[in-house]
Motif scaffolding. Sequence first.
Motif, PDB file in Angstrom:
ATOM      1  N   ALA A 192      -5.576  22.702  -4.088  1.00  0.00           N
ATOM      2  CA  ALA A 192      -4.193  22.220  -4.087  1.00  0.00           C
ATOM      3  C   ALA A 192      -3.738  21.742  -2.711  1.00  0.00           C
ATOM      4  N   ALA A 193      -4.603  21.881  -1.703  1.00  0.00           N
ATOM      5  CA  ALA A 193      -4.207  21.498  -0.347  1.00  0.00           C
ATOM      6  C   ALA A 193      -4.233  19.981  -0.184  1.00  0.00           C
ATOM      7  N   GLU A 194      -3.483  19.492   0.795  1.00  0.00           N
ATOM      8  CA  GLU A 194      -3.485  18.060   1.092  1.00  0.00           C
ATOM      9  C   GLU A 194      -4.820  17.662   1.705  1.00  0.00           C
ATOM     10  N   GLU A 195      -5.203  16.424   1.488  1.00  0.00           N
ATOM     11  CA  GLU A 195      -6.445  15.930   2.049  1.00  0.00           C
ATOM     12  C   GLU A 195      -6.284  15.786   3.559  1.00  0.00           C
ATOM     13  N   PRO A 196      -7.304  16.136   4.336  1.00  0.00           N
ATOM     14  CA  PRO A 196      -7.179  16.002   5.792  1.00  0.00           C
ATOM     15  C   PRO A 196      -6.871  14.570   6.217  1.00  0.00           C
ATOM     16  N   GLU A 220      -7.896  12.944   8.734  1.00  0.00           N
ATOM     17  CA  GLU A 220      -9.083  12.211   9.174  1.00  0.00           C
ATOM     18  C   GLU A 220      -9.795  11.549   7.999  1.00  0.00           C
ATOM     19  N   LEU A 221      -9.876  12.277   6.873  1.00  0.00           N
ATOM     20  CA  LEU A 221     -10.533  11.706   5.685  1.00  0.00           C
ATOM     21  C   LEU A 221      -9.726  10.548   5.109  1.00  0.00           C
ATOM     22  N   VAL A 222      -8.404  10.684   5.105  1.00  0.00           N
ATOM     23  CA  VAL A 222      -7.548   9.604   4.591  1.00  0.00           C
ATOM     24  C   VAL A 222      -7.730   8.348   5.436  1.00  0.00           C
ATOM     25  N   ALA A 223      -7.715   8.522   6.774  1.00  0.00           N
ATOM     26  CA  ALA A 223      -7.873   7.367   7.668  1.00  0.00           C
ATOM     27  C   ALA A 223      -9.256   6.745   7.512  1.00  0.00           C
TER      28      ALA A 223
END
Length: 200
Positions: A154-158, A160-163
């Motif tokens: 349920a945590a937000e994606e890091p 760094e991974l989004v970028a």
Amino acid sequence: MAPIPGAGLAKGLAVTLRTMMRKTVTEQYPDVQPELPPRTRGVIGLFEENCTVCMLCARECPDWCIYIDSHKETVPAAVEGGRERSRNVLDRFAIDFALCMYCGICIEVCPFDALFWSPEFEYAETDIHELTHERDRLREWMWTVPAPPALDPAAEEPKELVAARKAADKLAAAQAAAAQAPASEAPAPDEPAPGEEGPA
């Protein structure tokens, strides 16, 4: 109300009797290895490829038990006309576990994730000088470091991974557009190329 004489003694004997009736549990160490918690502080492992010889771990260590030696090397320019750069090369990285108090400050301050806790604890020596582990031995401890725990679903994606994903999608779109552009610009088989006359 006055305390009943001997109440404390009776209470203590009751605890003793209850304990006597329980089955004893004996750890069969060293034949059976203990199940240690995942965050056990046993020994420190070094991931040498990530070390940039920034010396933060040695400076922040309250016991001064980390010894680092390095030298500078000149790296040639990556492109013609560029300037040369210098980088630090690690010569020695040692930790004296006879002095270490296992506070973990060196691991916390390392900005490049070069130091990790390993749950291994069986490295006692008969000579105190053998407790200074050089970088080769610290590298061996690295392979005993457990994998990090799984992320909370349920945590937000890091960030760094989004970028990284956005950059990869943008690059893929640019490559797809570049691959389609030459196909659309090529003349059809029946059409004459620019500057050429068609059949009379």
